[in-house]
Design a protein around this motif. Structure first.
Motif, PDB file in Angstrom:
ATOM      1  N   ALA A 159     -83.667  84.689 -95.264  1.00  0.00           N
ATOM      2  CA  ALA A 159     -84.201  83.927 -93.876  1.00  0.00           C
ATOM      3  C   ALA A 159     -82.874  83.553 -93.008  1.00  0.00           C
ATOM      4  O   ALA A 159     -83.016  83.501 -91.974  1.00  0.00           O
ATOM      5  N   GLN A 160     -81.793  83.188 -93.822  1.00  0.00           N
ATOM      6  CA  GLN A 160     -80.613  82.600 -93.363  1.00  0.00           C
ATOM      7  C   GLN A 160     -79.911  83.814 -92.719  1.00  0.00           C
ATOM      8  O   GLN A 160     -79.441  83.594 -91.556  1.00  0.00           O
ATOM      9  N   GLN A 161     -79.981  84.874 -93.413  1.00  0.00           N
ATOM     10  CA  GLN A 161     -79.317  86.093 -92.639  1.00  0.00           C
ATOM     11  C   GLN A 161     -80.040  86.821 -91.508  1.00  0.00           C
ATOM     12  O   GLN A 161     -79.488  87.015 -90.469  1.00  0.00           O
ATOM     13  N   ALA A 162     -81.302  86.473 -91.330  1.00  0.00           N
ATOM     14  CA  ALA A 162     -82.209  86.843 -90.530  1.00  0.00           C
ATOM     15  C   ALA A 162     -81.984  86.051 -89.384  1.00  0.00           C
ATOM     16  O   ALA A 162     -81.893  86.347 -88.134  1.00  0.00           O
ATOM     17  N   TRP A 208     -79.315  84.557 -88.514  1.00  0.00           N
ATOM     18  CA  TRP A 208     -77.715  84.996 -87.954  1.00  0.00           C
ATOM     19  C   TRP A 208     -77.956  86.007 -87.179  1.00  0.00           C
ATOM     20  O   TRP A 208     -77.416  85.814 -86.196  1.00  0.00           O
ATOM     21  N   ARG A 209     -78.584  87.077 -87.743  1.00  0.00           N
ATOM     22  CA  ARG A 209     -78.545  88.223 -86.808  1.00  0.00           C
ATOM     23  C   ARG A 209     -79.459  88.031 -85.640  1.00  0.00           C
ATOM     24  O   ARG A 209     -79.065  88.585 -84.450  1.00  0.00           O
ATOM     25  N   GLU A 210     -80.345  87.105 -85.588  1.00  0.00           N
ATOM     26  CA  GLU A 210     -80.941  86.833 -84.475  1.00  0.00           C
ATOM     27  C   GLU A 210     -80.611  85.615 -83.445  1.00  0.00           C
ATOM     28  O   GLU A 210     -81.034  85.373 -82.550  1.00  0.00           O
ATOM     29  N   ARG A 211     -79.428  85.186 -83.839  1.00  0.00           N
ATOM     30  CA  ARG A 211     -78.678  84.131 -83.141  1.00  0.00           C
ATOM     31  C   ARG A 211     -79.221  82.873 -83.078  1.00  0.00           C
ATOM     32  O   ARG A 211     -79.509  82.334 -81.949  1.00  0.00           O
ATOM     33  N   THR A 212     -80.106  82.672 -84.235  1.00  0.00           N
ATOM     34  CA  THR A 212     -80.840  81.615 -84.132  1.00  0.00           C
ATOM     35  C   THR A 212     -80.402  80.459 -85.197  1.00  0.00           C
ATOM     36  O   THR A 212     -79.339  80.796 -85.753  1.00  0.00           O
ATOM     37  N   VAL A 266     -80.450  72.496 -95.702  1.00  0.00           N
ATOM     38  CA  VAL A 266     -80.847  71.723 -94.176  1.00  0.00           C
ATOM     39  C   VAL A 266     -79.945  72.396 -93.456  1.00  0.00           C
ATOM     40  O   VAL A 266     -78.685  71.839 -93.384  1.00  0.00           O
ATOM     41  N   PRO A 267     -80.206  73.115 -92.426  1.00  0.00           N
ATOM     42  CA  PRO A 267     -79.288  73.813 -91.378  1.00  0.00           C
ATOM     43  C   PRO A 267     -79.073  72.774 -90.301  1.00  0.00           C
ATOM     44  O   PRO A 267     -80.008  72.345 -89.618  1.00  0.00           O
ATOM     45  N   VAL A 268     -77.512  72.229 -90.537  1.00  0.00           N
ATOM     46  CA  VAL A 268     -77.395  71.406 -89.069  1.00  0.00           C
ATOM     47  C   VAL A 268     -76.434  72.088 -88.132  1.00  0.00           C
ATOM     48  O   VAL A 268     -75.455  72.733 -88.206  1.00  0.00           O
ATOM     49  N   PRO A 269     -76.889  72.084 -86.790  1.00  0.00           N
ATOM     50  CA  PRO A 269     -76.437  72.934 -85.784  1.00  0.00           C
ATOM     51  C   PRO A 269     -75.039  72.283 -85.491  1.00  0.00           C
ATOM     52  O   PRO A 269     -74.635  71.348 -85.694  1.00  0.00           O
ATOM     53  N   LEU A 270     -74.222  73.266 -85.167  1.00  0.00           N
ATOM     54  CA  LEU A 270     -72.827  73.486 -84.987  1.00  0.00           C
ATOM     55  C   LEU A 270     -72.448  74.060 -83.679  1.00  0.00           C
ATOM     56  O   LEU A 270     -73.047  75.556 -83.623  1.00  0.00           O
TER      57      LEU A 270
END
Length: 349
Positions: free
Chosen positions: A7-10, A12-16, A30-34
């Motif tokens: 899900a993390q790789q997907a 990344w590929r979708e730029r989300t 927990v993904p923290v936006p950067l």
């Protein structure tokens, strides 16, 4: 290598940005936006025996990052006030940035390696004007024209934000066990990306929290800086080889996605740097008497060199300098010893 965070790789590929993910019982990512090309930091949340939470890294100090961290904790039925301790893999802003807000909201302790604690103290304890002049002087010492060095280093007002960063309450040396009840996390000192970079190996689950030491797709920036390691790339390659002897159940990196195959990935990274060293040595031979600033322009980057400026150009030039220092330690290039050293390929006998 095997991707274990699809899900993390997907995302990344979708730029989300991916969603909060339960990695194991009592463990969440927990993904923290950067801002910037990396897009998010993986903050790991650990449920502690007896109640409360531990964090491995926190994210960048920005309001939207703070909101994302708080929302992530809320999504697992908790809150920032439940945090008891924060393990910081290294002193870079995207990993330690929100630690001060977490401590203020919860009273949690913050732990990192002594070398990065010293580096952080130098950043936060130095007047922004002095910090700016120090970086300008360092860049000029690598061959930058002063006007370019000042443009890239930024202003004292921009550096004033560094004073918000939290200094640690606790220090962790290599082999120390982190005080997170219910987990058996031991610190693994992996210098290179920073002098005090730490990974954390959990002895019970076989999980390896890798910070920025080993990422699945990109090579972390290995650079020189004022007051830093004398030969950071050598230190990085040594620590990379050491962790490559491990075969953890899963690698949990600070960016991108989870994976298995730590040994294979460390071999890829070591091979990448050997290719980079060979490219740089060829550039030195073709352009003898060049500075690190000059040589960076002759290397292959992810975009045209003319598009590089500010922090990206600083990272590129200081990374070039790190590779030059390793070539010098191998006896392949020599510097002239000047205030702004220039480099020439060594004469082999």
């Amino acid at each position: 290598m095997e991707v274990t965070g699809p899900a993390q790789q997907a995302a990344w590929r979708e730029r989300t940005v991916p969603g909060v993910e339960r990695v194991r019982p009592g463990l969440w990512s927990v993904p923290v936006p950067l801002a910037g090309p990396l897009r998010w930091v993986n903050a790991y949340v650990l449920e502690l025996a007896g109640g409360g939470l531990g964090l491995v890294d926190t994210g960048w100090d920005a309001d939207d990052s703070w909101a994302a961290l708080c929302a992530g904790l809320s999504g697992i039925g908790a809150g920032v006030a439940d945090v008891r301790g924060v393990l910081v893999t290294h002193m870079h802003f995207d990993h330690v940035g929100l630690a001060a807000r977490v401590r203020e909201a919860s009273g949690a302790w913050i732990a990192m390696h002594p070398a990065d604690a010293r580096g952080l103290a130098s950043l936060t304890g130095r007047a922004p004007e002095l910090s700016t002049e120090t970086e300008v002087a360092f860049l000029v010492g690598l061959g930058a024209p002063e006007a370019d060095a000042r443009a890239d280093a930024g202003t004292p007002e921009q550096r004033a934000q560094w004073h918000r960063l939290a200094r640690p309450d606790r220090l962790l040396e290599d082999g120390d066990r982190a005080d997170l009840p219910g987990w058996s996390l031991r610190a693994v000192h992996t210098p290179g990306h920073t002098a005090g970079h730490l990974c954390f190996a959990d002895e019970d689950t076989g999980l390896f929290f890798a910070g920025d030491h080993v990422l699945p797709r990109i090579s972390p920036n290995i650079s020189t800086h004022a007051g830093g390691l004398a030969d950071p790339l050598r230190e990085y390659l040594v620590s990379l080889e050491a962790v490559g002897a491990r075969e953890p159940a899963e690698v949990l990196p600070g960016h991108e996605w989870r994976f298995r195959g730590l040994g294979a990935r460390t071999r890829e990274l070591r091979a990448h740097h050997e290719r980079r060293l060979a490219e740089l040595l060829a550039a030195v031979r073709e352009h003898p008497g060049s500075t690190p600033w000059d040589l960076a322009a002759h290397l292959t980057w992810s975009r045209p060199w003319s598009e590089y400026a500010r922090r990206m150009r600083i990272f590129a030039v200081t990374e070039t300098d790190a590779h030059l220092r390793l070539l010098a330690s191998r006896g392949l290039v020599t510097g002239d010893g000047g205030a702004v050293p220039t480099w020439t390929a060594a004469t082999l006998r």
